[in-house]
Design a protein around this motif. Sequence first.
Motif, PDB file in Angstrom:
ATOM      1  N   PRO A   1       0.792  -1.234   0.000  1.00  0.00           N
ATOM      2  CA  PRO A   1       0.000   0.000   0.000  1.00  0.00           C
ATOM      3  C   PRO A   1       0.819   1.275   0.000  1.00  0.00           C
ATOM      4  N   GLU A   2       2.048   1.249   0.546  1.00  0.00           N
ATOM      5  CA  GLU A   2       2.837   2.476   0.587  1.00  0.00           C
ATOM      6  C   GLU A   2       3.269   2.928  -0.808  1.00  0.00           C
ATOM      7  N   GLU A   3       3.160   2.053  -1.811  1.00  0.00           N
ATOM      8  CA  GLU A   3       3.495   2.432  -3.179  1.00  0.00           C
ATOM      9  C   GLU A   3       2.259   2.733  -4.018  1.00  0.00           C
ATOM     10  N   ALA A   4       1.124   2.172  -3.619  1.00  0.00           N
ATOM     11  CA  ALA A   4      -0.078   2.225  -4.452  1.00  0.00           C
ATOM     12  C   ALA A   4      -0.586   3.643  -4.660  1.00  0.00           C
ATOM     13  N   GLY A   5      -0.579   4.467  -3.605  1.00  0.00           N
ATOM     14  CA  GLY A   5      -1.105   5.822  -3.726  1.00  0.00           C
ATOM     15  C   GLY A   5      -0.358   6.652  -4.740  1.00  0.00           C
ATOM     16  N   ALA A   6       0.975   6.592  -4.699  1.00  0.00           N
ATOM     17  CA  ALA A   6       1.783   7.374  -5.632  1.00  0.00           C
ATOM     18  C   ALA A   6       1.587   6.900  -7.069  1.00  0.00           C
ATOM     19  N   LEU A   7       1.479   5.601  -7.262  1.00  0.00           N
ATOM     20  CA  LEU A   7       1.243   5.073  -8.608  1.00  0.00           C
ATOM     21  C   LEU A   7      -0.127   5.490  -9.130  1.00  0.00           C
ATOM     22  N   TYR A   8      -1.114   5.500  -8.244  1.00  0.00           N
ATOM     23  CA  TYR A   8      -2.455   5.912  -8.643  1.00  0.00           C
ATOM     24  C   TYR A   8      -2.463   7.378  -9.099  1.00  0.00           C
ATOM     25  N   VAL A   9      -1.739   8.232  -8.385  1.00  0.00           N
ATOM     26  CA  VAL A   9      -1.658   9.641  -8.786  1.00  0.00           C
ATOM     27  C   VAL A   9      -1.071   9.756 -10.187  1.00  0.00           C
ATOM     28  N   ARG A  10      -0.056   8.969 -10.473  1.00  0.00           N
ATOM     29  CA  ARG A  10       0.535   9.010 -11.817  1.00  0.00           C
ATOM     30  C   ARG A  10      -0.471   8.542 -12.875  1.00  0.00           C
ATOM     31  N   LEU A  11      -1.336   7.591 -12.512  1.00  0.00           N
ATOM     32  CA  LEU A  11      -2.382   7.168 -13.446  1.00  0.00           C
ATOM     33  C   LEU A  11      -3.355   8.313 -13.706  1.00  0.00           C
ATOM     34  N   GLU A  12      -3.709   9.068 -12.666  1.00  0.00           N
ATOM     35  CA  GLU A  12      -4.582  10.214 -12.867  1.00  0.00           C
ATOM     36  C   GLU A  12      -3.929  11.244 -13.796  1.00  0.00           C
ATOM     37  N   LEU A  13      -2.644  11.490 -13.608  1.00  0.00           N
ATOM     38  CA  LEU A  13      -1.931  12.414 -14.495  1.00  0.00           C
ATOM     39  C   LEU A  13      -1.944  11.913 -15.945  1.00  0.00           C
ATOM     40  N   ALA A  14      -1.786  10.599 -16.110  1.00  0.00           N
ATOM     41  CA  ALA A  14      -1.776  10.023 -17.457  1.00  0.00           C
ATOM     42  C   ALA A  14      -3.150  10.129 -18.107  1.00  0.00           C
ATOM     43  N   VAL A  15      -4.214   9.923 -17.333  1.00  0.00           N
ATOM     44  CA  VAL A  15      -5.569  10.060 -17.881  1.00  0.00           C
ATOM     45  C   VAL A  15      -5.830  11.510 -18.277  1.00  0.00           C
ATOM     46  N   LEU A  16      -5.428  12.461 -17.426  1.00  0.00           N
ATOM     47  CA  LEU A  16      -5.566  13.868 -17.780  1.00  0.00           C
ATOM     48  C   LEU A  16      -4.838  14.177 -19.088  1.00  0.00           C
ATOM     49  N   GLU A  17      -3.644  13.635 -19.236  1.00  0.00           N
ATOM     50  CA  GLU A  17      -2.879  13.879 -20.462  1.00  0.00           C
ATOM     51  C   GLU A  17      -3.583  13.308 -21.677  1.00  0.00           C
ATOM     52  N   ASP A  18      -4.098  12.070 -21.560  1.00  0.00           N
ATOM     53  CA  ASP A  18      -4.756  11.443 -22.702  1.00  0.00           C
ATOM     54  C   ASP A  18      -6.081  12.121 -23.043  1.00  0.00           C
ATOM     55  N   LEU A  19      -6.681  12.803 -22.068  1.00  0.00           N
ATOM     56  CA  LEU A  19      -7.907  13.560 -22.333  1.00  0.00           C
ATOM     57  C   LEU A  19      -7.618  14.955 -22.881  1.00  0.00           C
ATOM     58  N   GLY A  20      -6.329  15.313 -22.968  1.00  0.00           N
ATOM     59  CA  GLY A  20      -5.958  16.607 -23.518  1.00  0.00           C
ATOM     60  C   GLY A  20      -5.719  17.689 -22.487  1.00  0.00           C
ATOM     61  N   PHE A  21      -5.580  17.297 -21.208  1.00  0.00           N
ATOM     62  CA  PHE A  21      -5.402  18.275 -20.136  1.00  0.00           C
ATOM     63  C   PHE A  21      -4.140  17.988 -19.324  1.00  0.00           C
ATOM     64  N   GLY A  22      -3.093  17.566 -19.985  1.00  0.00           N
ATOM     65  CA  GLY A  22      -1.865  17.186 -19.295  1.00  0.00           C
ATOM     66  C   GLY A  22      -1.198  18.353 -18.589  1.00  0.00           C
ATOM     67  N   LEU A  23      -0.552  18.058 -17.481  1.00  0.00           N
ATOM     68  CA  LEU A  23       0.204  19.056 -16.739  1.00  0.00           C
ATOM     69  C   LEU A  23       1.656  19.037 -17.209  1.00  0.00           C
ATOM     70  N   ASP A  24       2.302  20.187 -17.176  1.00  0.00           N
ATOM     71  CA  ASP A  24       3.723  20.290 -17.524  1.00  0.00           C
ATOM     72  C   ASP A  24       4.507  20.500 -16.238  1.00  0.00           C
ATOM     73  N   LEU A  25       5.090  19.420 -15.730  1.00  0.00           N
ATOM     74  CA  LEU A  25       5.839  19.470 -14.478  1.00  0.00           C
ATOM     75  C   LEU A  25       7.343  19.393 -14.712  1.00  0.00           C
ATOM     76  N   SER A  26       7.784  19.630 -15.926  1.00  0.00           N
ATOM     77  CA  SER A  26       9.191  19.423 -16.274  1.00  0.00           C
ATOM     78  C   SER A  26      10.071  20.632 -15.991  1.00  0.00           C
ATOM     79  N   GLN A  27       9.507  21.850 -16.035  1.00  0.00           N
ATOM     80  CA  GLN A  27      10.314  23.053 -15.816  1.00  0.00           C
ATOM     81  C   GLN A  27       9.428  24.190 -15.334  1.00  0.00           C
ATOM     82  N   CYS A  28      10.062  25.192 -14.754  1.00  0.00           N
ATOM     83  CA  CYS A  28       9.335  26.344 -14.215  1.00  0.00           C
ATOM     84  C   CYS A  28       8.715  27.170 -15.342  1.00  0.00           C
ATOM     85  N   ALA A  29       7.442  27.484 -15.198  1.00  0.00           N
ATOM     86  CA  ALA A  29       6.750  28.265 -16.221  1.00  0.00           C
ATOM     87  C   ALA A  29       7.311  29.670 -16.338  1.00  0.00           C
TER      88      ALA A  29
END
Length: 255
Positions: free
Chosen positions: A124-152
């Motif tokens: 369980p200590e790993e499941a929450g973080a992996l689930y968050v990444r799945l939410e980010l991936a779904v947002l991206e595939d729906l066209g609403f991806g976040l850009d967390l790679s560099q400062c805006a």
Amino acid sequence: MEWRDEGIILGLRKHGETSVIAEVMTRAHGRHLGIVRGGRSKRLQPVLQPGNSVDLVWRARLDEHLGQYQTELLTARAGRLMESAIGVHGVQAMAALLRLLPERDNHPRLHDAFAIILDSLVTPEEAGALYVRLELAVLEDLGFGLDLSQCAATGAETDLVYVSPKSGRAVSAEAGAPWADRLLALPAFLPDRTKACTDADMLAQAFRLTGYFLNRHVFEPRGVDPPISRESFCTAALRAMPQPRHDQPPVQEKM
């Protein structure tokens, strides 16, 4: 029409006296429905459980028809998932998340991520973080991806601690300091995959971040509430994480 694929059971609903309509996240054909004849039989009921991976053959006269499935079990997970709150709520929350995708759209990486997270629910200590990444991936595939790679604001790729609620882009600590109360917290493990989610506070920040953008871009525009299963999973995942260690002042010995 006929194709063969592998998939993960998302849910079922009754069809007639003995059959079911199975909703499956397939690897090559997306979220796909099909009738399973005799799906309520003693032989098939254990196979057609949410979280189980199955081998599928789908047949229909025309591609737009509902069609029928023939299924064989590949990986049995359902029994293990039912043993814990994080397992029960996890498979339900991920099924609800994947239902946000258009039916029959191809999302192979989401299928693969779904399988990985289901297998991780025993830790369980790993499941929450992996689930968050799945939410980010779904947002991206729906066209609403976040850009967390560099400062805006500056383009910096380090010390990223905020996310702009307007643009969905990361902001560094220095650039975001004047507007810190208006920005969303960015837990360190999301922009930097070499870092781990270490405690409940960090995971809670991640849930708030993805929850904000799911509400803004998906739930509110569709006029629906966030699924209860997400809240239940978040609660179970946070309980499974170590609590943060806050520095305590030294205890002075009495003379």
